[in-house]
Design an enzyme around this catalytic site. Sequence first.
Site, PDB file in Angstrom:
ATOM      1  N   SER A   1       0.832  -1.204   0.000  1.00  0.00           N
ATOM      2  CA  SER A   1       0.000   0.000   0.000  1.00  0.00           C
ATOM      3  C   SER A   1       0.871   1.261   0.000  1.00  0.00           C
ATOM      4  O   SER A   1       1.674   1.447  -0.912  1.00  0.00           O
ATOM      5  CB  SER A   1      -0.948  -0.046   1.204  1.00  0.00           C
ATOM      6  OG  SER A   1      -1.993   0.874   1.059  1.00  0.00           O
TER       7      SER A   1
ATOM      8  N   ASP B   1      -8.917  -4.260  -6.347  1.00  0.00           N
ATOM      9  CA  ASP B   1      -8.349  -3.458  -5.262  1.00  0.00           C
ATOM     10  C   ASP B   1      -8.993  -2.082  -5.295  1.00  0.00           C
ATOM     11  O   ASP B   1      -8.826  -1.324  -6.246  1.00  0.00           O
ATOM     12  CB  ASP B   1      -6.829  -3.349  -5.438  1.00  0.00           C
ATOM     13  CG  ASP B   1      -6.130  -2.730  -4.235  1.00  0.00           C
ATOM     14  OD1 ASP B   1      -6.760  -1.922  -3.526  1.00  0.00           O
ATOM     15  OD2 ASP B   1      -4.951  -3.060  -4.010  1.00  0.00           O
TER      16      ASP B   1
ATOM     17  N   HIS C   1      -7.461  -5.515  -1.190  1.00  0.00           N
ATOM     18  CA  HIS C   1      -6.346  -4.582  -1.258  1.00  0.00           C
ATOM     19  C   HIS C   1      -5.045  -5.348  -1.032  1.00  0.00           C
ATOM     20  O   HIS C   1      -4.877  -5.985   0.005  1.00  0.00           O
ATOM     21  CB  HIS C   1      -6.531  -3.501  -0.186  1.00  0.00           C
ATOM     22  CG  HIS C   1      -5.445  -2.476  -0.154  1.00  0.00           C
ATOM     23  ND1 HIS C   1      -4.894  -1.930  -1.291  1.00  0.00           N
ATOM     24  CD2 HIS C   1      -4.807  -1.887   0.901  1.00  0.00           C
ATOM     25  CE1 HIS C   1      -3.967  -1.051  -0.944  1.00  0.00           C
ATOM     26  NE2 HIS C   1      -3.898  -1.005   0.370  1.00  0.00           N
TER      27      HIS C   1
END
Length: 383
Positions: free
Chosen positions: A104, A326, A354
């Site tokens: 991320s 995602d 995600h």
Amino acid sequence: ASYYFSQDILDNFDLVAWDPRGTGESLPFVDCVDNFDKYFAVDLSPNSPADKKNLVDMAKEFNAGCVERSGDILKYISTVNSAGDMDSIRKALNVDKISYFGFSYGSELGAVWATLYPQTVRAAVLDGASDPLANSLDKTMAQAAGFESQLDEFLNYCSNRPTCLFNNDMKSAQALDELFIKADLSPVSNTRVPITNGVLFMGIVTALYSSSQWDYLGKALYDLQLGDGAGILSLYDSYFQYDAFTNTYGNELEAFFAISCLDDKGPNSVASVDANVAKFVEVAPRLGLGFSYGYFCALWPEDSQPKLQVSGVGAGTIVVVGTTGDAATPLESSAKMAAALENGILVVVEADRHTGYNLNKCINKVVDTYLIKLTAPAPSTRC
């Protein structure tokens, strides 16, 4: 470490982790307010000038708290600063090159590090990456569209499954629209905070990070229809890392604002934020308001740092993992990260969540082989 990585990675590497500047247990850390509910459990759809003024005033108050409690460090916690800390860690370890795995935001951080210190990169994996060439507004717009798309997937999932408690005779979307209207006009109030459309928005967004949460979200929405907001509040609380026993919150959100606004504050006035609201609603009819009315960065006290052009020139092969469903870092954004790097290779994972690593044996084998043997995956690899 065993939660995030395969046994092969644990067997072949020493793992070093750290809390980037301003976060977690790094001192000093960013601290702004004691009670997040005042600033986030709010009405996201201002229906009058007074409602609008309230949102602006709360952003000013939140930012003032950041300055009062954390002012000395707010200039020095950019992603570029943290990339420099990564190189300091490398020097402290007395090694010439290190391997990096970022999830991320960690992908953005890793890309900046690889661009600034390419000669120190042995290998790098960026899982769930955003477009490094996009500005703050474009990134947020892409996220709004990503979460809206996943919300549509969830609603289709619920409408087509009688076992989903929020099925509503195959009319889940209509039922959710009605819940948002009710949350705006007459919030359920038998919980710690009323289930405003702000709380409902954040609860839904939290669950959309992974399809593993969809059944829970369906039950939480069903319960909310019956007047019980506990499930939605639980999702909202998990996003803000609320601890009911100590009545405290984690500082990730405060640090996120401070770092993001320093990197690129985006629209820099109330008027410029307002000018984009309609665009957000256009790309995300149900969730757009929640992404659009953010005055924190527009009113942030520090100027943004000069933007670094991510390129990874001289760093060698960098593997970028993108996931088809995602919401937070849509696949298109991860693809643009791979394209921006001198030698970026995109690996696609087919899943509604995600980040993609550790989802199945395929992606683990691809990534682990690269990290351990420095054997790059073939372009267009899919898992």
